[in-house]
Design an enzyme around this catalytic site. Structure first.
Site: not given
Length: 155
Positions: A61, A64, A71, A73
Site C-alpha cells: 500500500n 499520499n 492498496c 492487493e
C-alpha cells in the site's frame, strides 16, 4: 419471499501447515509490508500474487496527502496485469504489519480490492486462491468470490 444463504468456507491453518509454494507467497507478502509508504495510517499491507506461469509479484500500500493512495492487493494485481497481460493470477497472499508486528488476526481486502481481484478472477476463468496471513494463523479460501459472493460481474 425466499431466503438465500451464503456460506464461505475458510480453512484456518498455521504457517507450518502450508506447502512450499504457499510459504513463498506468504513470505513475499510479509516482506512487501516493508515496502509500504504509510505516513498517515501507519498500517502496512503487503500482497503477493502467483501467476499461472509461476511468477510471483509483490505489491504494497502507498498513501499520499490527498488520500488517493493504492492498496497492496491492487498494487500487486495491476503490476501483474501491466507486465504479464493475459496471464491469470491463480493465488494471492495478504499480510498486514502494524505497531511493530504482524497483525494477530488475518487482514481481509477492502471492498475496492475485492472487486478488482474478482474481475481478474472472472476474466481468467480460473479461481484465485486466497491466503490471509496473520501473525500465527493463515486463513485459506478457494476463490475471491468467497470474499465477495455478490460481486459485480456484468462486464
Amino acid at each position: 419471499m425466499t431466503d438465500k444463504n451464503i456460506v464461505t468456507k475458510i480453512q484456518v491453518c498455521s504457517y507450518q501447515e502450508l506447502n512450499d509454494e504457499d510459504h513463498k507467497l506468504v513470505d513475499l507478502a510479509k516482506a512487501a509490508t516493508q515496502s509500504s509508504y504509510t505516513p498517515y495510517s501507519h498500517f502496512n499491507v503487503g500482497a503477493a500474487v502467483l501467476l499461472d506461469n509461476g511468477v510471483m509479484i509483490k505489491g504494497a500500500n502507498q498513501e499520499n496527502a490527498a488520500f488517493a493512495g493504492i492498496c497492496a492487493e491492487r498494487s500487486a494485481c495491476y503490476n501483474a496485469g501491466a507486465n504479464y497481460p493475459g496471464v491469470p493470477i491463480v493465488k494471492v497472499a495478504i499480510a498486514a504489519f502494524h505497531n511493530g508486528d504482524f497483525v494477530e488476526e488475518p487482514c481481509s481486502p477492502c471492498g475496492v480490492c475485492r472487486q478488482a481481484l474478482l474481475e481478474f478472477e472472472v476474466h481468467s476463468g480460473k479461481n484465485m486462491a486466497v491466503l490471509l496471513a496473520g501473525r500465527d494463523k493463515i486463513y485459506r479460501l478457494s476463490s475471491i468470490k468467497s470474499l465477495l459472493p455478490l460481486g459485480f460481474e456484468e462486464f
